[in-house]
Design an enzyme around this catalytic site. Structure first.
Site, PDB file in Angstrom:
ATOM      1  N   LYS A  83       0.846  -1.193   0.000  1.00  0.00           N
ATOM      2  CA  LYS A  83       0.000   0.000   0.000  1.00  0.00           C
ATOM      3  C   LYS A  83       0.879   1.239   0.000  1.00  0.00           C
ATOM      4  O   LYS A  83       1.762   1.383   0.856  1.00  0.00           O
ATOM      5  CB  LYS A  83      -0.855   0.003   1.267  1.00  0.00           C
ATOM      6  CG  LYS A  83      -2.342  -0.049   1.007  1.00  0.00           C
ATOM      7  CD  LYS A  83      -3.041  -0.019   2.335  1.00  0.00           C
ATOM      8  CE  LYS A  83      -4.524   0.102   2.173  1.00  0.00           C
ATOM      9  NZ  LYS A  83      -5.186   0.163   3.480  1.00  0.00           N
TER      10      LYS A  83
HETATM   11  C1  E4P Z   1      -8.537   0.802   3.438  1.00  0.00           C
HETATM   12  O1  E4P Z   1      -7.728   0.094   2.886  1.00  0.00           O
HETATM   13  C2  E4P Z   1      -8.377   1.390   4.778  1.00  0.00           C
HETATM   14  O2  E4P Z   1      -7.660   0.513   5.598  1.00  0.00           O
HETATM   15  C3  E4P Z   1      -9.684   1.597   5.486  1.00  0.00           C
HETATM   16  O3  E4P Z   1     -10.781   1.250   4.686  1.00  0.00           O
HETATM   17  C4  E4P Z   1      -9.798   2.908   6.204  1.00  0.00           C
HETATM   18  O4  E4P Z   1     -11.068   2.963   6.808  1.00  0.00           O
HETATM   19  P1  E4P Z   1     -11.435   4.019   7.947  1.00  0.00           P
HETATM   20  O5  E4P Z   1     -11.736   5.318   7.281  1.00  0.00           O
HETATM   21  O6  E4P Z   1     -12.645   3.427   8.589  1.00  0.00           O
HETATM   22  O7  E4P Z   1     -10.260   4.090   8.861  1.00  0.00           O
END
Ligand code: E4P
Length: 218
Positions: A83
């Site tokens: 990522k």
């Molecule tokens: C995506 O890959 C992220 O880890 C995640 O969806 C972030 O979500 P949040 O806004 O609930 O922290």
């Protein structure tokens, strides 16, 4: 639409995997920190359970640092998608990593041009954050639909992950928007099974069966 689980918790991952619903996992630094274990230990444990892509995020903010961390993390298991955050340094790193065959999930996407940059950089996965956009008064799901349309229109190979999902309605809307993947928290996935009419139906079938004295099927 594929289901990814948005967690680094191995118990939750095993449970959803056992249900046959798990196509992959996404983590982020916050989710990793919550598990109070070493990053590598957590990611390797997840990869030993999950066959599909497992996203693990770099923490460096410069291209060289991202490349070093990404290549190291990608060496831990063959199903890791690295990522990378949506910044100029991140786009540069994504282009290089993609050319080396390392799958990249470009994260923290909040606009269509950011998604276009990610696709052009060769990101395999592009993650628009729905819930966080909704929080600012913008319609996050509109962005997901626009991203999907753009991918199809221009023939990119990337897959759109509807991320930052906050509840079952976001899942419904992700399906309707044609998202390739929704990455969903554990509680939301479990909530998808629930419907009051299902519960009521089971209850009345059991009552009728038992009142008729039908006994065991076996
Ligand atoms: C995506 O890959 C992220 O880890 C995640 O969806 C972030 O979500 P949040 O806004 O609930 O922290």
């Amino acid at each position: 639409m594929k289901f990814f689980l948005d967690t680094a918790n191995i118990g939750q991952i095993k449970e959803i995997n056992d249900l046959g619903l798990l196509d992959g996992v996404t983590t982020n630094p916050t989710l990793i920190a919550r598990e109070k274990k070493k990053f590598r230990e957590t990611v390797e444990e997840i990869c030993s359970v999950v066959k599909g892509p497992v996203s693990a995020e770099v923490i460096a903010l410069d291209t060289d640092g991202m490349l070093k961390e990404a290549r190291f993390v990608a060496s831990w298991a063959k199903n890791i998608a690295v990522k990378i955050p949506m910044t100029p340094a991140g786009a540069k790193a994504t282009k290089i990593l993609s050319s080396e065959g390392i799958k990249v999930n470009m994260t923290l996407i909040f606009s269509l041009p950011q998604a276009l940059i990610a696709a052009k950089a060769g990101a395999k996965f592009i993650s628009p954050f729905i819930g966080r956009l909704d929080d600012t008064g913008q319609d996050g799901m509109e962005l997901v639909a626009d991203c999907v349309e753009m991918i199809h229109e221009f023939g990119f190979d990337s897959e759109i992950i509807a991320a930052s999902i906050r509840g079952p309605l976001h899942v419904v809307q992700s399906i309707q928007a044609g998202a390739h993947i929704a990455t969903v928290p554990y509680s939301t996935i479990m909530g998808l099974f629930k419907h009051p009419l299902t519960d009521r139906g089971i209850e009345s079938f059991m009552k009728d069966w038992n009142n008729a004295g039908l006994g065991s099927i076996l």
